[in-house]
Write a protein that holds these residues in place. Structure first.
Motif, PDB file in Angstrom:
ATOM      1  N   PRO A  82       0.806  -1.228   0.000  1.00 32.95           N
ATOM      2  CA  PRO A  82       0.000   0.000   0.000  1.00 32.95           C
ATOM      3  C   PRO A  82       0.841   1.282   0.000  1.00 32.95           C
ATOM      4  O   PRO A  82       1.938   1.311   0.539  1.00 32.95           O
ATOM      5  CB  PRO A  82      -0.799  -0.103   1.307  1.00 32.95           C
ATOM      6  N   PHE A  83       0.281   2.346  -0.624  1.00 33.61           N
ATOM      7  CA  PHE A  83       0.869   3.670  -0.651  1.00 33.61           C
ATOM      8  C   PHE A  83      -0.039   4.631   0.105  1.00 33.61           C
ATOM      9  O   PHE A  83      -1.256   4.566  -0.020  1.00 33.61           O
ATOM     10  CB  PHE A  83       1.058   4.155  -2.090  1.00 33.61           C
ATOM     11  N   LYS A  84       0.559   5.538   0.843  1.00 33.09           N
ATOM     12  CA  LYS A  84      -0.200   6.445   1.702  1.00 33.09           C
ATOM     13  C   LYS A  84      -0.720   7.656   0.931  1.00 33.09           C
ATOM     14  O   LYS A  84       0.003   8.264   0.151  1.00 33.09           O
ATOM     15  CB  LYS A  84       0.676   6.914   2.861  1.00 33.09           C
ATOM     16  N   VAL A  85      -2.000   7.992   1.165  1.00 33.07           N
ATOM     17  CA  VAL A  85      -2.588   9.217   0.632  1.00 33.07           C
ATOM     18  C   VAL A  85      -2.730  10.235   1.761  1.00 33.07           C
ATOM     19  O   VAL A  85      -2.304  11.380   1.641  1.00 33.07           O
ATOM     20  CB  VAL A  85      -3.966   8.949  -0.012  1.00 33.07           C
ATOM     21  N   ASP A  86      -3.350   9.823   2.851  1.00 34.02           N
ATOM     22  CA  ASP A  86      -3.407  10.624   4.070  1.00 34.02           C
ATOM     23  C   ASP A  86      -3.342   9.671   5.257  1.00 34.02           C
ATOM     24  O   ASP A  86      -3.075   8.479   5.082  1.00 34.02           O
ATOM     25  CB  ASP A  86      -4.652  11.527   4.101  1.00 34.02           C
TER      26      ASP A  86
END
Length: 210
Positions: free
Chosen positions: A122-126
């Motif tokens: 996963p990649f962080k958005v907020d």
């Protein structure tokens, strides 16, 4: 009335022969005939939920690449599935408790393992929102291809399962079914350009491939 390339070729050849032997200067074809047509692209994503509970979500996406005028095999597609972990944070967990698995890859199946879809993240958005990225870069196809994934969430220190699989941005509009539903919450990119759907919030488009 039986339209087929073999009949059409014979008819066109006969017309060409008549023009060759009996044509006159005033029978020249129009200067811009046939008119040039701009390529038409049809890219979209559909999805469905296979199963979900407090420990996992299993879902399938179907990406479609259908360019016409002229038809073409294309590559360079990516798509994002956004999910929410607020309930994990409230119970002392983090994104480290989340993992992703591939259960079915039509491309791998169709090519007998010569090519495989790729999933990253996963990649962080907020603080509460992350996404996983499905990547078909380098895989050339025309038509639809399916990819079934699982988002797996571990238990907390008290062995409780806390995840809510229904409040994800990309979950909206999808149902547990054998039938795919249109969705704009799983954005699709072609060579870095957004071609279908809507990203979450102010999440920027991915960098273009040089």
């Amino acid at each position: 009335n039986e339209v087929a390339v073999d009949y059409n070729a014979g008819f066109t050849g006969a017309a060409a022969g008549l023009y060759n032997y009996f044509g006159t200067p005033d029978m020249k074809p129009q200067e811009n005939f046939p008119p040039k047509e701009e390529p038409k692209q049809s890219f979209f994503i559909e999805g469905l939920i296979n199963q979900e509970n407090k420990e996992r979500k299993q879902f399938t996406v179907r990406v479609t690449s259908a360019q016409t005028q002229p038809p073409a095999y294309l590559n360079g597609f990516k798509a994002r599935y956004y999910f929410n972990i607020s309930e994990l944070l409230e119970n002392g967990q983090s994104i480290d408790d989340v993992s992703v698995e591939i259960y079915y890859d039509q491309i791998e199946s169709d090519t007998k393992g010569a090519f495989k879809s790729n999933v990253e993240g996963p990649f962080k958005v907020d603080d509460e929102t992350y996404y996983i990225e499905m990547d078909w870069t380098g895989i050339i196809f025309h038509g639809s291809r399916e990819l079934q994934l699982g988002i797996i969430v571990g238990q907390d220190k008290e062995y409780n399962s806390n995840w809510d699989p229904t409040n994800d941005y990309s979950r909206e509009g999808l149902v547990k079914s054998d039938d795919f539903q249109d969705t704009v919450n799983i954005p699709l990119y072609y060579k870095g350009d957004l071609v279908y759907g809507e990203p979450f919030g102010d999440d920027p488009e991915p960098p273009k491939t040089p």
